[in-house]
Design a protein around this motif. Structure first.
Motif, PDB file in Angstrom:
ATOM      1  N   ASP A 288       0.828  -1.202   0.000  1.00  0.00           N
ATOM      2  CA  ASP A 288       0.000   0.000   0.000  1.00  0.00           C
ATOM      3  C   ASP A 288       0.865   1.256   0.000  1.00  0.00           C
ATOM      4  N   VAL A 289       1.846   1.276   0.862  1.00  0.00           N
ATOM      5  CA  VAL A 289       2.731   2.446   0.959  1.00  0.00           C
ATOM      6  C   VAL A 289       3.459   2.656  -0.356  1.00  0.00           C
ATOM      7  N   ALA A 290       3.976   1.588  -0.935  1.00  0.00           N
ATOM      8  CA  ALA A 290       4.703   1.696  -2.199  1.00  0.00           C
ATOM      9  C   ALA A 290       3.777   2.190  -3.311  1.00  0.00           C
ATOM     10  N   ALA A 291       2.538   1.705  -3.324  1.00  0.00           N
ATOM     11  CA  ALA A 291       1.595   2.129  -4.359  1.00  0.00           C
ATOM     12  C   ALA A 291       1.276   3.612  -4.243  1.00  0.00           C
ATOM     13  N   LEU A 292       1.077   4.090  -3.022  1.00  0.00           N
ATOM     14  CA  LEU A 292       0.811   5.514  -2.829  1.00  0.00           C
ATOM     15  C   LEU A 292       2.012   6.361  -3.237  1.00  0.00           C
ATOM     16  N   ALA A 293       3.201   5.913  -2.875  1.00  0.00           N
ATOM     17  CA  ALA A 293       4.405   6.673  -3.201  1.00  0.00           C
ATOM     18  C   ALA A 293       4.622   6.769  -4.708  1.00  0.00           C
ATOM     19  N   ALA A 294       4.172   5.777  -5.445  1.00  0.00           N
ATOM     20  CA  ALA A 294       4.373   5.752  -6.895  1.00  0.00           C
ATOM     21  C   ALA A 294       3.231   6.408  -7.659  1.00  0.00           C
ATOM     22  N   SER A 295       2.240   6.938  -6.954  1.00  0.00           N
ATOM     23  CA  SER A 295       1.056   7.502  -7.601  1.00  0.00           C
ATOM     24  C   SER A 295       0.904   8.966  -7.237  1.00  0.00           C
ATOM     25  N   ASP A 296      -0.120   9.611  -7.834  1.00  0.00           N
ATOM     26  CA  ASP A 296      -0.453  10.981  -7.420  1.00  0.00           C
ATOM     27  C   ASP A 296      -1.687  11.006  -6.531  1.00  0.00           C
ATOM     28  N   THR A 297      -2.077   9.849  -6.011  1.00  0.00           N
ATOM     29  CA  THR A 297      -3.161   9.779  -5.036  1.00  0.00           C
ATOM     30  C   THR A 297      -2.640  10.197  -3.666  1.00  0.00           C
ATOM     31  N   VAL A 298      -3.283  11.174  -3.062  1.00  0.00           N
ATOM     32  CA  VAL A 298      -2.854  11.706  -1.771  1.00  0.00           C
ATOM     33  C   VAL A 298      -3.353  10.794  -0.653  1.00  0.00           C
ATOM     34  N   ALA A 299      -2.499  10.525   0.312  1.00  0.00           N
ATOM     35  CA  ALA A 299      -2.895   9.814   1.527  1.00  0.00           C
ATOM     36  C   ALA A 299      -3.369  10.859   2.534  1.00  0.00           C
ATOM     37  N   THR A 300      -4.670  10.948   2.746  1.00  0.00           N
ATOM     38  CA  THR A 300      -5.227  11.929   3.673  1.00  0.00           C
ATOM     39  C   THR A 300      -5.434  11.268   5.032  1.00  0.00           C
TER      40      THR A 300
END
Length: 419
Positions: A288-300
């Motif tokens: 999950d962390v890797a996917a967020l880091a590689a995307s422009d989806t913000v973790a709110t």
């Protein structure tokens, strides 16, 4: 709202711009010391050092007509001529951007909160209690309460905010919630997929059919976003995908509630669908962390929720160090986070989520703007909206350093004083 005029805010001890440059401090915060800002017709037109602000103040006829200016008294400690606000060396930051709230609802759940503090576990099903109270409230009752919430947001420095529906869960009630929300913000999210209402408890897929059909048809014209609560006790990944794809097909942006109660499919689904934001992110796998880091989806991240439910706090440090974009939001709602205070969220994030004060302030301003895919708020630079907060403090650090102290002294929204 007061009319925006032409104002020069000067003698700013620390100006957080979120617009970094080689000659500015604070990394991403883009701090200017001994600064000034010019506001005109709801926009920022100049930012720089106080020493060079004379030319900005003199610009043409910009500051010659006192009738064009908001002349209400300044906050204690500040002095004002008709066109210049001297803030006495205090700090100014961008207005907070709260990218996750549920502000249109009836009733409260104080008894549920008390029970949790006595040891009862938090579960998503409590939402149905608010649904019943919201359905019973009139439009005027909901509108009046919403106005109180908006005034409270402004008083605590929030100048841009998103509002979700999700406490109606019928076609007529969801439509009125997004319609009422649209009266106070452009950032409206249709959240018919909040939980399955009691009348569909035995047929959740039939409820999803309603959400993606008649309910979406009724709500889409009032909304900018669509959201789904992809979580145990709410909606499966397959059900959430149906809802989100249906919303995207009619032009709504995608947002996701995910990974609040345990590891699950929310983050993966959000990234796959190109969601602007996935919110909660309390329980994350390495993938999950890797996917967020590689995307422009913000973790709110929503620290008020963990404060109010005694769940583990999300690990912001893990996300930031991996390269993910992190926002902070209040998730103001009657069940799991009945706070609208972004300063409170900043203090909790610094204390319990391993964020630095600078990271938390950025996440509450520029990070929230990123979660809404906005470039005109959460920043102090020419062309941006004139949304600023004067702190009764010399530095942004005091927001975490002095938790619970009311440090918001004045608030400008679109160039007009609103608090």
């Amino acid at each position: 709202m007061p009319r925006a005029g032409r104002t020069l805010i000067t003698n700013i001890g620390e100006l957080v711009t979120n617009d970094p440059a080689p000659d500015r401090d604070g990394g991403p915060l883009g701090i200017i010391r001994d600064a000034a800002v010019r506001l005109e017709d709801g926009r920022i037109t100049w930012v720089g050092s106080r020493a060079s602000s004379g030319a900005a103040a003199a610009g043409g006829d910009a500051y010659r007509d006192a009738a064009d200016l908001d002349t209400r008294p300044a906050s204690p400690g500040a002095t004002r001529s008709p066109d210049i606000v001297d803030v006495g060396g205090r700090a100014v930051i961008p207005g907070f951007v709260d990218s996750h709230t549920h502000l249109v609802f009836g009733g409260d759940r104080a008894e549920e909160f008390a029970a949790r503090m006595a040891g009862r576990r938090y579960e998503a099903g409590g939402i149905r209690t608010t649904v019943a109270a919201t359905r019973a409230a009139t439009d005027d009752e909901l509108r009046a309460r919403l106005a109180e919430f908006v005034a409270g947001l402004h008083g605590q420095g929030t100048t841009t905010f998103e509002i979700k529906s999700g406490y109606g869960l019928s076609v007529a009630d969801e439509e009125r919630l997004v319609r009422l929300a649209r009266e106070v913000t452009a950032e409206v999210t249709f959240l018919g997929a909040h939980v399955v209402p009691a009348e569909f408890a035995e047929s959740p897929d039939a409820y999803v059919d309603l959400v993606v059909g008649e309910m979406l048809d009724a709500c889409a014209s009032h909304a900018k976003w669509i959201d789904a609560f992809c979580e145990r006790g709410a909606f499966t990944a397959e059900q959430s995908r149906r809802v989100l794809e249906a919303g995207a097909a009619v032009g709504l942006g995608v947002r996701v509630h995910g990974n609040q109660l345990g590891e699950g499919d929310g983050v993966r689904l959000a990234v796959e669908l190109g969601a602007a934001s996935v919110d909660h992110c309390t329980f994350l796998s390495d993938a999950d962390v890797a996917a967020l880091a590689a995307s422009d989806t913000v973790a709110t991240l929503l620290p008020g929720v963990e404060f109010s439910t005694r769940q583990p706090y999300p690990d912001a440090r893990r996300l930031i160090d991996a390269g993910a974009t992190v926002a902070l939001a209040s998730d103001c709602n009657p069940g799991s986070s009945f706070t609208s205070s972004m300063p409170f969220c900043i203090a909790v994030a610094v204390r319990d989520m391993r964020m630095t004060p600078a990271e938390a302030v950025w996440a509450s301003t520029a990070g929230g703007a990123a979660a809404l895919r906005r470039t005109d708020v959460g920043v102090i630079r020419p062309g941006a909206r004139a949304d600023l907060v004067l702190l009764d403090a010399p530095s942004h650090v005091h927001l975490a350093y002095r938790p619970g102290v009311p440090l918001v002294a004045s608030v400008w929204k679109d160039g007009a004083l609103v608090a």
